[in-house]
Design an enzyme around this catalytic site. Structure first.
Site, PDB file in Angstrom:
ATOM      1  N   LYS A  54      21.771  25.167  -4.909  1.00 13.07           N
ATOM      2  CA  LYS A  54      22.154  24.286  -3.806  1.00 13.07           C
ATOM      3  C   LYS A  54      23.602  23.823  -3.962  1.00 13.07           C
ATOM      4  O   LYS A  54      24.384  23.862  -3.002  1.00 13.07           O
ATOM      5  CB  LYS A  54      21.215  23.078  -3.738  1.00 13.07           C
ATOM      6  N   SER A  70      20.406  18.907  -6.189  1.00 12.32           N
ATOM      7  CA  SER A  70      19.247  18.421  -6.931  1.00 12.32           C
ATOM      8  C   SER A  70      17.990  19.064  -6.373  1.00 12.32           C
ATOM      9  O   SER A  70      17.933  19.434  -5.205  1.00 12.32           O
ATOM     10  CB  SER A  70      19.157  16.890  -6.823  1.00 12.32           C
ATOM     11  N   ASP A  71      16.990  19.185  -7.233  1.00 14.53           N
ATOM     12  CA  ASP A  71      15.700  19.694  -6.795  1.00 14.53           C
ATOM     13  C   ASP A  71      14.625  19.101  -7.697  1.00 14.53           C
ATOM     14  O   ASP A  71      14.886  18.780  -8.856  1.00 14.53           O
ATOM     15  CB  ASP A  71      15.645  21.222  -6.867  1.00 14.53           C
ATOM     16  N   GLN A  72      13.443  18.958  -7.121  1.00 13.75           N
ATOM     17  CA  GLN A  72      12.337  18.393  -7.879  1.00 13.75           C
ATOM     18  C   GLN A  72      11.109  19.271  -7.718  1.00 13.75           C
ATOM     19  O   GLN A  72      10.763  19.671  -6.608  1.00 13.75           O
ATOM     20  CB  GLN A  72      12.013  16.979  -7.396  1.00 13.75           C
ATOM     21  N   ALA A 107      15.851  18.167 -11.333  1.00 11.09           N
ATOM     22  CA  ALA A 107      17.043  18.845 -11.837  1.00 11.09           C
ATOM     23  C   ALA A 107      18.268  18.403 -11.055  1.00 11.09           C
ATOM     24  O   ALA A 107      18.187  18.082  -9.868  1.00 11.09           O
ATOM     25  CB  ALA A 107      16.870  20.352 -11.731  1.00 11.09           C
TER      26      ALA A 107
END
Length: 194
Positions: A54, A70-72, A107
């Site tokens: 991203k 960011s990613d979850q 992250a």
């Protein structure tokens, strides 16, 4: 004072709201990244890969900017649980999660192509879910409608009632953007809030 533009590479309203807490001017751009897991990809690695993808996707369009990605991904015994997208999948997720302990891998990646800057980190959050009955799950979902939240868990709202315990060293990580780590990486990229 920083001179580079800061961009949040996200369509998440939750991440936007969290970043607004820092009172830092920033732009928001959708990264347009395919979030499909690779075959055999562990939840932690999926979150790490997507956060970086991203940030890099938006940084490619704005090479002079400091870009936050960011990613979850919720991890239930090694299986990734993402955003349910609808009521039926949310019910299924919460039934599987009741009485269980999950790790939410949040992250973070900060990239500035012109400066050759790239840092990544993961803020794991250990979450213990209550053993909820179907009626409680239905009430929660009908009231909160957390269909855009990893694992259907919207802890900043009514979803806190789903939980027995949360363990984390970065308290905003469960909501979707670990602000302690974000501030640390922004400082390293030359953007200091204070």
């Amino acid at each position: 004072m920083h001179t580079r533009t800061v961009i949040l590479a996200s369509t998440s309203r939750y991440r936007r709201e969290l970043l607004e807490r820092l009172r830092l001017p920033f732009d928001v751009h959708a990264p347009g990244v395919d979030e499909t897991a690779l075959p055999g990809e562990a939840p932690r690695e999926l979150a790490r890969r997507l956060a970086l993808a991203k940030a890099q996707a938006v940084a490619a369009r704005f090479p002079g900017a400091v870009v936050i990605g960011s990613d979850q991904v919720a991890d239930l015994d090694g299986q990734a649980l993402g955003k349910p997208g609808n009521h039926e999948r949310a019910v299924e997720q919460l039934r599987r999660m009741r009485g269980q302990t999950l790790i939410f891998h949040t992250a973070l990646a900060v990239v500035c192509l012109d400066a050759g800057f790239c840092q990544q980190d993961i803020a794991p959050v250990r979450v213990v879910f209550r053993d909820l009955g179907d009626a409680a799950i239905e009430h929660y979902l009908r009231t909160e409608q957390p269909y855009d939240c990893a694992g259907s868990a919207k802890s900043e709202g009514m979803g806190i009632g789903l939980l027995e315990a949360i363990e984390s060293d970065d308290p905003t990580a469960l909501v979707g953007l670990p602000l302690i780590r974000t501030c640390r990486m922004l400082r390293a990229a030359g953007v200091d809030l204070l």
